[in-house]
Design an enzyme around this catalytic site. Structure first.
Site, PDB file in Angstrom:
ATOM      1  N   TRP A 191       0.839  -1.208   0.000  1.00  0.00           N
ATOM      2  CA  TRP A 191       0.000   0.000   0.000  1.00  0.00           C
ATOM      3  C   TRP A 191       0.863   1.243   0.000  1.00  0.00           C
ATOM      4  O   TRP A 191       0.549   2.229  -0.669  1.00  0.00           O
ATOM      5  CB  TRP A 191      -0.976  -0.016   1.171  1.00  0.00           C
TER       6      TRP A 191
ATOM      7  N   ASP B 203      -1.741   6.631   6.518  1.00  0.00           N
ATOM      8  CA  ASP B 203      -2.746   5.690   6.040  1.00  0.00           C
ATOM      9  C   ASP B 203      -2.975   4.715   7.192  1.00  0.00           C
ATOM     10  O   ASP B 203      -2.112   3.913   7.521  1.00  0.00           O
ATOM     11  CB  ASP B 203      -2.215   4.963   4.795  1.00  0.00           C
TER      12      ASP B 203
ATOM     13  N   LYS C 146     -12.168  -2.119   6.794  1.00  0.00           N
ATOM     14  CA  LYS C 146     -11.376  -3.028   7.610  1.00  0.00           C
ATOM     15  C   LYS C 146     -11.809  -2.995   9.065  1.00  0.00           C
ATOM     16  O   LYS C 146     -12.224  -3.998   9.594  1.00  0.00           O
ATOM     17  CB  LYS C 146      -9.894  -2.735   7.456  1.00  0.00           C
TER      18      LYS C 146
HETATM   19  C1  LIG Z   1      -7.007  -1.939   2.050  1.00  0.00           C
HETATM   20  C2  LIG Z   1      -5.982  -0.884   2.161  1.00  0.00           C
HETATM   21  C3  LIG Z   1      -5.916   0.162   1.240  1.00  0.00           C
HETATM   22  C4  LIG Z   1      -6.819   0.262   0.037  1.00  0.00           C
HETATM   23  O1  LIG Z   1      -8.079   0.611   0.421  1.00  0.00           O
HETATM   24  P1  LIG Z   1      -9.253   0.862  -0.644  1.00  0.00           P
HETATM   25  O2  LIG Z   1     -10.317   1.424   0.234  1.00  0.00           O
HETATM   26  O3  LIG Z   1      -9.585  -0.486  -1.218  1.00  0.00           O
HETATM   27  O4  LIG Z   1      -8.772   1.791  -1.669  1.00  0.00           O
HETATM   28  C5  LIG Z   1      -4.955   1.139   1.448  1.00  0.00           C
HETATM   29  N1  LIG Z   1      -4.118   1.077   2.489  1.00  0.00           N
HETATM   30  C6  LIG Z   1      -4.152   0.076   3.388  1.00  0.00           C
HETATM   31  C7  LIG Z   1      -3.180   0.075   4.533  1.00  0.00           C
HETATM   32  C8  LIG Z   1      -5.087  -0.939   3.253  1.00  0.00           C
HETATM   33  O5  LIG Z   1      -5.128  -1.928   4.153  1.00  0.00           O
END
Ligand SMILES: *Cc1c(COP(=O)(O)O)cnc(C)c1O
Length: 356
Positions: free
Chosen positions: A101, A168, A192
């Site tokens: 990511w 993030d 998540k």
């Molecule tokens: C799942 C995830 C993403 C991507 O998320 P989307 O909502 O599918 O764009 C980005 N960063 C991390 C750390 C993730 O776990």
């Protein structure tokens, strides 16, 4: 048979959130209409949105100039619009490269300016979090990924940054106490640990904005969403509602300290099994192990499929590792009960006795 959802996302949510969300689809709070048919500008929905924002502010201890937004496009859109809104062409942004990511975030930032990767664990297949690095004081911002969902590593301490810090937190937001006021931006796809797919939480400090030279299309400009209170266009009303219910549940359960305590206990039980069971090996450096995504491999690769099946037969679904790394990954977000961990640990023990 009871199923335990170990998928990384969309992911497990508290049972009472599922129940309340399904009720609201039929009728929201005795108003004679469904949550998903009412106007996003109705007082009923605006009150949902306000409550969700307030929970975020309280749980993350935000300052007054930190705005809470509910956006669409996932965390992936944030990879792109963060540099679009913050980074001029000849300026540099600093990134910590700790997984897939982070790499995707770096790729997007390079479209708009210069990127300095201050440290990377790519050459060790991202099995640890680099800690010795210097963030240049001239960088526009420093971007980190607090939990690496695919590899199963997590920052146990937040870095001190000389420049605005952007995180993030998609896969560990609200899993432990975080002083949100130490960050200039936080973002997380909801699917998540805070809700259902379709909405992304963004916390942004207003003073960061309005400094790039380029034109920004209206919908991609954070200032639009701040000005319109996340109602510039039709937001994902259902997903925001589910996030609100989850945040309410977190508070009811005792807040982020309580989440952390439960998450530590669950993760330690699983890691203890991995470390003591002769058939399994943890993938990540011990001090960097994630409390959310527990990754491990089986020492006899010929038994990989058999173990996956044994886990499935016991009700543990979604423990196959990400396609890019293989092995196994048990995602154990806030809503995973200890019972789920006990079932998985039981399968691991039994499997080792039979096949060790
Ligand atoms: C799942 C995830 C993403 C991507 O998320 P989307 O909502 O599918 O764009 C980005 N960063 C991390 C750390 C993730 O776990």
């Amino acid at each position: 048979m009871k199923k335990y959802n170990f998928y990384s996302g969309p992911a497990i949510l508290p049972q009472e959130v599922f129940e309340q969300a399904s009720k609201a689809v039929l009728e929201l709070d005795n108003i004679g209409m469904s949550l998903i048919e009412i106007s996003h500008r109705s007082k009923e929905f605006v009150s949902v949105l306000d409550e969700a924002k307030q929970h975020v502010k309280d749980l993350l201890q935000l300052d007054d100039d930190q705005q809470v937004l509910f956006m669409q496009g996932g965390a992936s859109l944030q990879f792109c619009i963060i540099p679009y809104n913050l980074l001029n062409e000849h300026e540099t942004a600093a990134y910590l490269e700790t997984g897939v990511w982070a790499k995707k975030a770096i790729k997007e930032a390079k479209l708009f300016g210069n990127v300095q990767v201050v440290a990377s664990s790519a050459d060790k297949n991202f099995n640890f979090i680099p800690k010795e690095y210097v963030v240049p004081g001239t960088a526009k911002y420093f971007h980190i990924t607090t939990n690496n969902t695919i590899y199963g590593s997590q920052l146990q301490e937040m870095p001190v940054s000389p420049v605005p810090l952007i995180a993030d937190m998609s896969s560990d937001i609200f899993s432990r106490p975080v002083t949100g006021s130490k960050f200039d931006m936080i973002y997380a796809g909801a699917q998540k640990n805070m809700g259902t797919a379709g909405v992304t939480l963004v916390v942004v400090r207003e003073s960061l904005l309005g400094k790039v030279k380029r034109q920004i299309p209206t919908i991609l400009d954070y200032r639009t969403h701040i000005k319109e209170g996340s109602l510039f266009n039709t937001p994902c009303t259902f997903a925001i509602y589910v996030s609100m219910l989850t945040l309410r549940w977190i508070k009811k359960m005792g807040g982020l300290e309580a989440m952390q305590k439960m998450n530590e206990e669950k993760a330690m039980k699983l890691y203890n099994e991995i470390d003591s069971n002769p058939l399994f090996t943890g993938v990540i450096a011990k001090e960097d192990r994630s409390r959310m995504n527990v990754t491990f491999t089986i020492n006899k690769p010929e038994f990989e499929d058999a173990f996956a099946n044994a886990a499935k037969d016991a009700g543990c679904v979604g423990i196959k590792g990400h396609r890019s790394v293989g092995g196994f990954r048990a995602s154990i977000y806030n809503a995973m009960p200890m019972e789920g961990i006990d079932v998985l640990v039981g399968v691991m023990r039994e499997f080792a006795v039979k096949n060790g």
